[in-house]
Design an enzyme around this catalytic site. Structure first.
Site, PDB file in Angstrom:
ATOM      1  N   GLU A  11      -4.840   3.434   6.477  1.00 49.48           N
ATOM      2  CA  GLU A  11      -4.579   3.177   5.066  1.00 49.48           C
ATOM      3  C   GLU A  11      -5.174   4.289   4.190  1.00 49.48           C
ATOM      4  OE1 GLU A  11      -5.488   2.112   1.491  1.00 49.48           O
ATOM      5  OE2 GLU A  11      -6.475   0.320   2.267  1.00 49.48           O
TER       6      GLU A  11
ATOM      7  N   SER B 163     -10.533  -0.853   3.437  1.00 46.83           N
ATOM      8  CA  SER B 163      -9.766  -1.033   4.671  1.00 46.83           C
ATOM      9  C   SER B 163      -9.332   0.332   5.182  1.00 46.83           C
ATOM     10  CB  SER B 163      -8.519  -1.864   4.412  1.00 46.83           C
ATOM     11  OG  SER B 163      -8.864  -3.142   3.975  1.00 46.83           O
TER      12      SER B 163
ATOM     13  N   ARG C 214       0.828  -1.218   0.000  1.00 42.40           N
ATOM     14  CA  ARG C 214       0.000   0.000   0.000  1.00 42.40           C
ATOM     15  C   ARG C 214       0.866   1.274   0.000  1.00 42.40           C
ATOM     16  NH1 ARG C 214      -3.051  -3.731  -0.604  1.00 42.40           N
ATOM     17  NH2 ARG C 214      -5.178  -3.896   0.202  1.00 42.40           N
TER      18      ARG C 214
HETATM   19  N1  EPU Z   1     -10.345 -11.097  10.129  1.00 42.67           N
HETATM   20  C1  EPU Z   1     -11.030 -11.234  11.314  1.00 42.67           C
HETATM   21  N2  EPU Z   1     -12.035 -10.345  11.570  1.00 42.67           N
HETATM   22  C2  EPU Z   1     -12.383  -9.359  10.713  1.00 42.67           C
HETATM   23  C3  EPU Z   1     -11.669  -9.224   9.506  1.00 42.67           C
HETATM   24  C4  EPU Z   1     -10.645 -10.115   9.225  1.00 42.67           C
HETATM   25  O1  EPU Z   1     -10.753 -12.112  12.114  1.00 42.67           O
HETATM   26  O2  EPU Z   1     -13.311  -8.623  11.022  1.00 42.67           O
HETATM   27  C5  EPU Z   1      -9.308 -12.101   9.806  1.00 42.67           C
HETATM   28  C6  EPU Z   1      -9.871 -13.097   8.783  1.00 42.67           C
HETATM   29  O3  EPU Z   1     -10.493 -14.145   9.376  1.00 42.67           O
HETATM   30  C7  EPU Z   1      -8.632 -13.514   8.027  1.00 42.67           C
HETATM   31  C8  EPU Z   1      -7.721 -12.319   8.101  1.00 42.67           C
HETATM   32  O4  EPU Z   1      -8.216 -11.490   9.159  1.00 42.67           O
HETATM   33  O5  EPU Z   1      -8.029 -14.591   8.664  1.00 42.67           O
HETATM   34  C9  EPU Z   1      -7.653 -11.537   6.805  1.00 42.67           C
HETATM   35  O6  EPU Z   1      -8.942 -11.059   6.456  1.00 42.67           O
HETATM   36  P1  EPU Z   1      -9.355 -10.698   4.941  1.00 42.67           P
HETATM   37  O7  EPU Z   1      -9.032 -11.821   4.042  1.00 42.67           O
HETATM   38  O8  EPU Z   1     -10.749 -10.204   4.957  1.00 42.67           O
HETATM   39  O9  EPU Z   1      -8.360  -9.558   4.512  1.00 42.67           O
HETATM   40  P2  EPU Z   1      -7.766  -8.286   5.268  1.00 42.67           P
HETATM   41  O10 EPU Z   1      -6.356  -8.587   5.633  1.00 42.67           O
HETATM   42  O11 EPU Z   1      -8.665  -7.867   6.364  1.00 42.67           O
HETATM   43  C10 EPU Z   1      -6.745  -7.270   3.114  1.00 42.67           C
HETATM   44  C11 EPU Z   1      -6.765  -5.966   2.364  1.00 42.67           C
HETATM   45  C12 EPU Z   1      -8.065  -5.808   1.594  1.00 42.67           C
HETATM   46  C13 EPU Z   1      -8.209  -6.971   0.629  1.00 42.67           C
HETATM   47  C14 EPU Z   1      -8.159  -8.275   1.425  1.00 42.67           C
HETATM   48  C15 EPU Z   1      -8.165  -9.486   0.544  1.00 42.67           C
HETATM   49  C16 EPU Z   1      -5.376  -4.451   3.618  1.00 42.67           C
HETATM   50  C17 EPU Z   1      -5.306  -3.239   4.484  1.00 42.67           C
HETATM   51  N3  EPU Z   1      -6.585  -4.848   3.265  1.00 42.67           N
HETATM   52  O12 EPU Z   1      -7.767  -7.200   4.100  1.00 42.67           O
HETATM   53  O13 EPU Z   1      -7.991  -4.606   0.846  1.00 42.67           O
HETATM   54  O14 EPU Z   1      -9.410  -6.904  -0.094  1.00 42.67           O
HETATM   55  O15 EPU Z   1      -6.940  -8.331   2.202  1.00 42.67           O
HETATM   56  O16 EPU Z   1      -6.926  -9.634  -0.068  1.00 42.67           O
HETATM   57  O17 EPU Z   1      -4.329  -4.996   3.278  1.00 42.67           O
HETATM   58  C18 EPU Z   1      -8.448  -2.289   0.919  1.00 42.67           C
HETATM   59  O18 EPU Z   1      -7.234  -2.101   0.871  1.00 42.67           O
HETATM   60  O19 EPU Z   1      -9.265  -1.329   0.982  1.00 42.67           O
HETATM   61  C19 EPU Z   1      -8.960  -3.642   0.956  1.00 42.67           C
HETATM   62  C20 EPU Z   1     -10.253  -3.912   1.081  1.00 42.67           C
END
Ligand code: EPU
Length: 322
Positions: A318, A222, A148
């Site tokens: 972010e 995010s 990012r």
């Molecule tokens: N998780 C939780 N609770 C929550 C959210 C997530 O426990 O409320 C856990 C999930 O269970 C999972 C892990 O966190 O084990 C990762 O969750 P998720 O796959 O939803 O992805 P994220 O890390 O929360 C990142 C990006 C997203 C992108 C997703 C999918 C960042 C800041 N965000 O989110 O990007 O869509 O991965 O690759 O890196 C964005 O940048 O605006 C965005 C939406």
């Protein structure tokens, strides 16, 4: 957010931008350049100029044995570009389906999702240097992409207006389905033969089920980044919180799932007036109605502080705050 700009100009084309160059350079302050507006939180009105980038156009400009090059105007909608790739059987962008915003903003923060980042398909961009009044081309290496991050968020912040972005897509697809949720979704969909369209469909289904549509409920995706810590710190945390989620990175680093920590700290689904933490994805802050930017910002402060107190980890925002 209901915010006002004192002056607004729309940039309709590369030539129009160049023609406005002298006047932009003479402004007392660099203007605020707005793409789709999907990654910015306004906490106040804009007292000066806003330039809305509406440079359109999308075309295949070349190819070699393995790749096809697609040039897009910076104001083109990101997902329209992804669909263009899928329709033309060009691989690489499918995991990045349905990300809000415009192609011109995608290099700013090296957008990423489901195991793929913009830098994996980025070829070059053309940008106007406001003070030098000159066009500059940036290759992939010139942009210094990170998680990012890019030079446009740091060293060159506010200095350039991106006019076009050229992408390098694969003729032969390399499927990225290692991100757990994609595989599960493909199975649910009953997909037997993988192709870029089925992967895009899976990503669209996952995103739609977890992430609120900004057209319906205000949000900037995010709100926080997933923080990086050392593997030693991670091992310590893991002892205390066996369920903690982290992804191993090179150089003895681990990327923590901020959403997991925010949820564990009890914020998921929290609502204070019209500002809230999304009930299906704790990393996303939402505006249920007429929350102000300051309401959202204050909620983010509370979450940052609480997570840091509970887990000893400092998260970063972010989204861009204005
Ligand atoms: N998780 C939780 N609770 C929550 C959210 C997530 O426990 O409320 C856990 C999930 O269970 C999972 C892990 O966190 O084990 C990762 O969750 P998720 O796959 O939803 O992805 P994220 O890390 O929360 C990142 C990006 C997203 C992108 C997703 C999918 C960042 C800041 N965000 O989110 O990007 O869509 O991965 O690759 O890196 C964005 O940048 O605006 C965005 C939406």
């Amino acid at each position: 957010m209901d915010v006002r700009a004192r002056y607004l100009a729309r940039i309709g084309s590369h030539n129009e931008l160049e023609a406005m160059g002298n006047r932009i350079a003479e402004l007392p302050e660099n203007p605020l350049i707005l793409g789709g507006g999907s990654n910015i939180l306004f906490t106040k009105n804009v007292d000066g100029w806003v330039f809305k980038n509406e440079i359109s156009g999308m075309e295949i400009i070349g190819e070699d044995n393995d790749h096809v090059y697609v040039k897009t105007g910076a104001g083109e909608n990101w997902h329209r570009f992804v669909l263009f790739c899928i329709e033309n059987n060009l691989a690489g962008a499918e995991n990045l389906s349905l990300i809000p915003g415009n192609t011109g903003a995608s290099p700013m923060q090296n957008i990423g999702a489901y195991g793929v980042e913009l830098k994996d398909i980025f070829y070059e961009l053309e940008a106007w240097h406001i003070k030098d009044k000159a066009w500059v081309k940036f290759s992939n290496a010139d942009c210094h992409f990170g998680y990012r991050e890019s030079v446009f968020k740091k060293k060159y912040k506010g200095q350039f207006i991106i006019s076009s972005v050229t992408f390098k897509l694969d003729k032969k697809p390399v499927f990225h389905i290692s991100y757990g949720a994609i595989e599960q979704e493909l199975e649910k969909m009953g997909v037997r033969e993988l192709n870029i369209r089925s992967i895009a469909d899976a990503v669209i289904r996952i995103r739609s089920s977890k992430l609120p549509d900004p057209a319906l409920i205000g949000n900037a995706g995010s709100f926080f980044k997933n923080p990086e810590i050392t593997d030693l710190q991670f091992d310590e945390l893991k002892k205390k919180y066996p369920g903690i989620v982290g992804y191993t990175l090179p150089d003895n680093k681990v990327k923590l799932a901020a959403g997991w920590m925010i949820e564990q700290a009890g914020w998921k689904g929290f609502r204070e007036g019209n500002a809230g933490c999304h009930e299906k994805q704790a990393l996303v802050l939402v505006n249920y109605g007429h929350a102000t930017g300051t309401d959202i910002f204050n909620l983010s402060e509370k979450i940052l502080k609480d997570v840091s107190e509970k887990f000893g980890v400092l998260m970063e925002r972010e989204v861009n705050i204005y």
